[in-house]
Scaffold this motif. Sequence first.
Motif, PDB file in Angstrom:
ATOM      1  N   PHE A  92      35.773  74.211 -56.649  1.00 16.41           N
ATOM      2  CA  PHE A  92      36.025  75.256 -57.634  1.00 16.41           C
ATOM      3  C   PHE A  92      36.215  74.597 -58.998  1.00 16.41           C
ATOM      4  CE2 PHE A  92      37.263  77.263 -53.662  1.00 16.41           C
ATOM      5  CZ  PHE A  92      36.640  78.510 -53.773  1.00 16.41           C
ATOM      6  N   HIS A  94      37.413  75.502 -61.824  1.00 18.80           N
ATOM      7  CA  HIS A  94      38.635  75.761 -62.592  1.00 18.80           C
ATOM      8  C   HIS A  94      39.875  75.159 -61.914  1.00 18.80           C
ATOM      9  CE1 HIS A  94      38.338  78.886 -59.538  1.00 18.80           C
ATOM     10  NE2 HIS A  94      39.639  79.118 -59.681  1.00 18.80           N
ATOM     11  N   LEU A  95      39.686  74.484 -60.778  1.00 19.87           N
ATOM     12  CA  LEU A  95      40.798  73.843 -60.079  1.00 19.87           C
ATOM     13  C   LEU A  95      40.670  72.327 -60.167  1.00 19.87           C
ATOM     14  CD1 LEU A  95      40.989  75.954 -56.777  1.00 19.87           C
ATOM     15  CD2 LEU A  95      42.247  76.313 -58.907  1.00 19.87           C
ATOM     16  N   ASN A 100      41.872  71.685 -55.437  1.00 16.12           N
ATOM     17  CA  ASN A 100      40.748  71.925 -54.532  1.00 16.12           C
ATOM     18  C   ASN A 100      41.065  71.453 -53.118  1.00 16.12           C
ATOM     19  OD1 ASN A 100      37.920  72.975 -55.449  1.00 16.12           O
ATOM     20  ND2 ASN A 100      38.695  71.869 -57.237  1.00 16.12           N
ATOM     21  N   LEU A 103      43.738  73.668 -51.216  1.00 13.81           N
ATOM     22  CA  LEU A 103      43.480  75.113 -51.203  1.00 13.81           C
ATOM     23  C   LEU A 103      43.892  75.763 -49.882  1.00 13.81           C
ATOM     24  CD1 LEU A 103      42.346  77.163 -53.206  1.00 13.81           C
ATOM     25  CD2 LEU A 103      40.101  76.857 -52.140  1.00 13.81           C
ATOM     26  N   TYR A 137      39.427  67.630 -63.286  1.00 20.69           N
ATOM     27  CA  TYR A 137      38.597  68.763 -62.890  1.00 20.69           C
ATOM     28  C   TYR A 137      37.229  68.240 -62.440  1.00 20.69           C
ATOM     29  CZ  TYR A 137      42.105  71.847 -64.906  1.00 20.69           C
ATOM     30  OH  TYR A 137      43.285  72.524 -65.161  1.00 20.69           O
TER      31      TYR A 137
END
Length: 316
Positions: A92, A94-95, A100, A103, A137
């Motif tokens: 992802f 934005h994570l 990630n 999660l 990121y």
Amino acid sequence: MQPFIEFQHVRKQYEKAANPIIEDLSFTVKKHDFVTVLGSSGSGKTTILKMINRLIEPTDGKILLDGQDIMKAEVNALRRRIGYVIQQIGLFPHLTAKENIALLPRCLKQDKDQTDKRVDELLSLVQLEPKIFRDRYPRQLSGGQQQRVGIARALINRPDLLLFDEPFGALDVNTRSQLQKEILEIHRQLGTTVLFVTHDLQEAFSLGDKVMIVEKGKIQRYDSPQKILLDPSTNTVGTFAFGSTVQRMMMLKPLDIADSFVSGDKGPSLAVEGITMDHIISIFIQQEDVSTIILTQDGLPTYTIRRSKILGGEKP
């Protein structure tokens, strides 16, 4: 011993397809094995993988995981036992790397401190320094680093089984080679059962304890790399033409084709220590007078490799 994975006459037929993608497939995988599944595009290898975690469900037959029919298991509970790594990675954007990887534990509301500790352990396991990489990121990571995060994410819940679907296909040769070494080391440390799908011949034979060659939804060969490569009929297996005997031999280790040294072996020979397969082949090609290479250990002869085994005239 009960197989860890068992396919019993499994068939997969898509609704609008003229023929099944998988037809009457039966095989077993032992716990802790590393099995590579080798096949061309459309051979059915990815379908095999996806049926195990029920991203695709079989039309007929049974798939057992550790003795349990996967169709009778609760699907989310089943998938929590299985780590899944794909070529596209699927992080992802934005994570962060840490977010990630964490999660699934976050969704399951597992202990935060324990999860943070586990994330750092896994980052270290995949050769990413936690202090440097945990807060980066995906856009701040190279392709190889992103794939390492993907592998860490697959390991977060200590899965019984790891499924890899051509995970290194989009990476450059050097990164791919390094990740192959790392995944073997991870397997050595954790002992997790692995099914690894690839279309790359070298990758399949260098990684797998066993290699499954699939063509048109059927298994053409399923055996150890050594047994497949030492069998001359391998050249005609499926769509994978190994070409010359030399090409097959390059995928072996010297001891796979060596004989025990016997004093008095005849013929011009060359004694060497710590030699690789490509060097052995090179010697035989470049030095036509050498008929035998003697492998030594601590200066003493231990094994012999004959020219005829590699360049013809004798069945390996």
